[in-house]
Enzyme design. Structure first.
Site, PDB file in Angstrom:
ATOM      1  CD  GLN A  85      -2.909  -1.513   0.182  1.00  0.00           C
ATOM      2  OE1 GLN A  85      -3.932  -0.470  -0.034  1.00  0.00           O
ATOM      3  NE2 GLN A  85      -2.676  -2.400  -0.546  1.00  0.00           N
ATOM      4  N   GLY A 119     -11.865   2.933   3.778  1.00  0.00           N
ATOM      5  CA  GLY A 119     -11.170   2.019   2.932  1.00  0.00           C
ATOM      6  C   GLY A 119     -10.073   3.002   1.972  1.00  0.00           C
ATOM      7  CG  HIS A 120      -7.313   0.297  -0.017  1.00  0.00           C
ATOM      8  ND1 HIS A 120      -6.581  -0.554  -0.387  1.00  0.00           N
ATOM      9  CD2 HIS A 120      -8.561  -0.241  -0.244  1.00  0.00           C
ATOM     10  CE1 HIS A 120      -7.128  -1.646  -0.954  1.00  0.00           C
ATOM     11  NE2 HIS A 120      -8.366  -1.510  -0.872  1.00  0.00           N
ATOM     12  CG  ASN A 121      -6.719   3.748  -3.763  1.00  0.00           C
ATOM     13  OD1 ASN A 121      -6.233   3.003  -3.215  1.00  0.00           O
ATOM     14  ND2 ASN A 121      -6.228   4.452  -4.426  1.00  0.00           N
ATOM     15  CB  SER A 135     -12.111   2.146  -5.154  1.00  0.00           C
ATOM     16  OG  SER A 135     -10.745   1.733  -5.222  1.00  0.00           O
TER      17      SER A 135
END
Lengths: 339, 339, 339
Positions: free
Chosen positions: C201, C242-244, C262
Site C-alpha cells: 500500500q 478504505g483505501h483510495n 475506491s
C-alpha cells in the site's frame, strides 16, 4: 530499481505485446502512471481511462485485451490470467527494501528480563514487560505495549499504539496495524440476582504466522484456553473477535465484522464487512458470507450466504429483488386480485 | 490454592455427586480440564465431550444431569440451578490474587498538583494532567491519558492507551480496557449555509461504580451536562455511545453497538451486538434488543424486539421465517393462485 | 464573558421577546440552565420542560413560540429561524478561549529534522519522525505518533494516541479525536493459490482543511495515489474509510459506518450511522443515506436511500411498514383468500 518489460512479463507469467526492452521502475494507478511505470486495468468500469493512459505498460486480462484490440496506444500490454494477482507481484517487486532496524531506543521501557532477538527495533515510548520474548528483526513501534510473558515471533511488525496483553502469543511475520488490541478480557458475566458477576478471563490469544490485523481491531483473550487466529488469515480494521473464537488458516474477515464468543471459522472462509455472528456458530471451510449478513446458525462448508438472518445467497438475491415490490404486492392483495 | 469438592459444592449452592474430599486447584474448559480442575457443561451442544472429560468435577444443570444419568465417569458431578453462574463463582474463587501495585513510575508524566491515592500504580508512559484525582489502589497503565481535572475512583483499572479527556469522572472498581476513549467531543454540527459549524461540547462523561468498558469503545462527552453510564453496566468492545446518552444500571451492551446522541437506556436492559439506535429514543427497563436490530422509536420496558426497523421479537421470528419464501410466494401470486 | 440578551438576539439574527438589557454568561441544557444562561428548545418532545425552565433566555422556533404563547415565564424568548444553528452560535460565542500552547515538551520524541511552526504544542510522549512539518499553533498530544514526512497544517489538534503514518497530509484546523488512525495499510491481498499475497500500500491519506474525525475511526492509505477527505467533512467515531476512497467537501459520516475501497462520496452527502458501502460505488452530491443501509450500487445525486440493499427512502418506508404484516399476509394467502 529498474526492470525490463520482458522481465515483468516473465515475473507475472503473462504475454507481452510491446517492446520487451523498455525499462520501468515502479507501479501506479491507471490515471497516474507515467511512461516509466506499470499499471493494470482489471475492471471494465475503468476502460474509459485506457485511451488517456500514459503508462509504460498495462496489465490486462484476455477479456479486456479483446475490448481494446486495435486501439492506438503508446504503451505495452501484458496479458495475464489474473491481472490483480499480476499487479500484486509487480508491486511487491518494486517495493522499497525493508527499513534498517534501529535497535532498542534508550527511552523504551523494556523489562530487564525480556529476551530481545537479533536486529530488533523497539521504539521510544514502547513498553515491554517482564518475561517477554521478541523474535529476530521484529519491530515494536512507539506506544506499543507488550504485557507480561508475551511472545512475538520473527519479522513481525507491531505498529504504534498496539496493545498485546499478558501471555498472548504472536507468530512470525505477523503485522498488527495501529491501535490493535490483542488479549483484552472477553465479555463474560453471570447474573447473580443483583449484579453481573465478572467471569475471570484466564486464557490467551494465539495468533499464528503471516496473520495481518487491521487498525483498531480487537481480539479478546479466552475464558480458558485460547482464542486462535490461524496462519495466513487477514483481518481488516475495527473487526471484533470474541473470546474462545477459533479462526482457521487463510481466512479473510472484512472491516467492522463482529464474531461473538466461541465461534469457529474454518480454513479459507471469506467474511464480508459488517457481518455479525452470534456465539457458538461455525462457518465451514471455504464458505463466503456477504457483507452485513447476520449469522445465527452454522454455515456449511463452501456455502455462500447473505441476509440477516442469513440464507443461501441465490435465494437472498431473489428476496432482495422482491422487497421493493412488497408495497405493490400488498396493495394488489388487499384488493383480492393477483399481484 | 486448593479446595475440596465439598467446599466447591457449598460455594455454588449445588448438590455434589462424588467424593467430597477430592481436592481441586483451578478451572478449565471441558476438553482441557485435568483431574485437579473443575469444569462445567451448560449447553447440550457440548454433551459429546462428556465421556472423554478428564476433569475432577463437572458442574451441570438438572437437565444435563438427567441426560448423563448412568454414564460411567471418573469425575464428580455438581448439580447447580445455574451452572454458568456456578462456574463464574468457582473461577473467581481460584482467580490469582491482585498484583501488588507498583507506585508511580519515575517516567510517568504526572502533573505536580494531581492528587494520587494510596497504593496507586501509574505506569511509565502514562499521562496525568493537572487537577486529576486518582482513588486508592487504582492502576493507570502505560500510554493512558487523563486530561485536566479527571476523577478516577478507587480500585479502578485503566488498561494501556486508554484516554479519558478533561473533566470526566470514573467511579470505583471501573475497568476500562485498552484503547477506550472517554470524553471525546460529541458529533454536533449545525449547517450555516456554507459549512458544518462545530457545536462546542462543553459537558463531561460520568461513569459510575463497577462499570466495565471493552477495548476501543468510545463514549462521547455531553454537549451540556453529562453523558452517564450507570452503576454495574457492562459495555463490550468497539461500542459507540453518543453525547448526552444516559445508560442506567446493570445494562449489557454487546460489541459494535452504536447508541446515538441523547438516547436513554434504562436499568437492566440488554442490547445485542451491532444494534443501532437513532438519537433521542428510550429503551425501557429490562428490555432486550436482538443483535443487528435498528431502534428508531422507544422500546417499552420488558419488551424483546428484533429487526431493522425493530418489531416485537415474536413477530420478527415469523417474518424472518417467511422472508426466504418470498420468491415462491411472489411467483405464485403472479400466476393468480394461492401460494 | 458577559453579554446582553440584545447582543445575543443580534448574534443569532433572532427576535427578542423580553428584557434586552439582561446579562448572560453561558449556555446550558433546558433542564439545567440558570438565570444567567441561555438555552434552547428545538424539539416539541422537550415542551414539558418549558414551564420549569429557569434560564435567562430560551431560543425557540416560530412554531414552538406559538405553542407556548401566553404561558407565564421568568425568561426571555429569542425566536430564530433555525434554533439549533442559533444555539451553536451562542455556544461558540461563550466558548472558553483557546488554551495557550505550551511548546515542545522536553520528553517528546521529536526528530532533529522535523520542522515545527510557531506556537506549537508537542506534549510529553508524542512521537514526531523525520521530515515531519507541523504548522503554526497546532497541538500534537501525548501518545500521538507522526510517521516520516507527515505534514500537519496550522491550528490542527491531534488528540492523545492519534496515529498518522508516514507521508500522510493533514490540513489546517483539522481535529483528530483520540485513537484515530490515519494511513494504516489498505486491505489489499491477491490469492496466489496458496496464500493471500499482500499488495503493498504505497499511497497516502490526504485530509483537507476543517475536517474532524471521531475517536478510534480509521482511514486507510491508498494502494497508489491517495485516499482523500475533502474540506469541511465531519466523520464520527469508529468509522472505517478504505483505501483510495475519495470523500468530497462538507460530507457528514455518522458513527460506525464502513466505506469500502475506491468508493467516492460527493460534496454535501450525509451518510447515517452503521451504513456499509461495497467497493467502487459512488454516492452523489447531496445524497442522504439512512442509518444501517447497505449500498451496493451508485446512489444518484440528491437521492435519499434506505434499506439493505438500499432503495429509495419513500419505498423503504412502505416496505418497512409491511414487513411486520408478512406473517398475516402469508397465512391469508395459504388459505387462498385476499389478505
Amino acid at each position: 530499481m529498474t526492470t525490463t518489460l520482458e522481465e515483468i512479463a516473465s515475473l507475472v507469467g503473462g504475454d507481452l505485446d510491446g517492446d520487451g526492452t523498455r525499462v520501468v521502475s515502479g507501479v501506479a494507478a491507471i490515471d497516474e502512471a507515467g511512461p516509466g511505470e506499470v499499471t493494470f486495468l482489471h475492471h471494465p468500469k475503468y476502460l474509459p481511462l485506457f485511451d488517456s493512459c500514459r503508462a509504460g505498460a498495462v496489465i490486462v486480462s484476455t477479456e479486456i485485451r479483446h475490448e481494446v484490440d486495435g486501439r492506438e496506444r503508446p504503451f505495452a500490454l501484458i496479458v495475464a490470467q489474473n491481472p490483480y494477482l499480476a499487479m500484486a507481484r509487480v508491486a511487491r517487486h518494486f517495493e522499497p527494501a525493508r527499513a534498517k532496524r534501529r535497535g532498542v531506543a534508550p527511552s523504551a521501557d523494556v523489562a530487564p528480563d525480556a529476551v530481545i532477538g537479533a536486529d530488533v527495533e523497539v521504539q521510544a515510548g514502547a513498553h515491554v514487560a517482564g518475561g517477554v520474548r521478541i523474535g529476530d528483526r521484529s519491530v515494536i513501534s512507539a506506544g506499543a505495549f507488550l504485557g507480561e510473558n508475551v511472545q512475538i515471533g520473527a519479522d513481525a511488525v507491531l505498529h504504534p499504539n498496539v496493545v498485546v496483553r499478558d501471555g498472548c502469543r504472536i507468530g512470525d511475520r505477523v503485522i498488527l496495524h495501529p491501535g490493535v488490541v490483542v488479549g483484552a478480557d472477553g465479555f463474560g458475566f453471570a447474573w447473580d440476582g443483583a449484579c453481573h458477576l465478572k467471569i475471570p478471563q484466564a486464557g490467551i490469544v494465539a495468533i499464528e504466522d503471516d496473520v495481518e490485523v487491521g487498525a483498531n481491531a480487537t481480539i479478546d483473550r479466552a475464558t480458558f484456553g485460547e482464542t486462535r487466529i490461524g496462519r495466513g488469515t487477514k483481518i481488516d480494521n475495527l473487526v471484533h473477535i470474541g473470546h474462545n473464537v477459533v479462526v482457521g488458516e487463510n481466512v479473510l474477515i472484512v472491516a467492522q465484522t463482529g464474531v461473538a464468543g466461541s465461534c469457529r471459522i474454518e480454513d479459507g472462509a471469506a467474511i464480508g464487512g459488517q457481518v455479525g455472528m452470534i456465539p457458538h456458530v461455525t462457518v465451514g471451510k471455504g464458505a463466503k458470507i456477504v457483507p452485513q449478513s447476520g449469522i445465527a446458525k452454522d454455515v456449511p462448508a463452501g456455502e455462500v450466504v447473505a441476509g440477516s438472518p442469513a440464507m443461501p445467497h441465490r435465494v437472498w438475491l431473489r428476496v432482495a429483488a422482491i422487497l421493493p415490490k412488497l408495497p405493490d404486492l400488498y396493495a394488489a392483495l388487499r384488493k383480492g386480485g393477483p399481484a
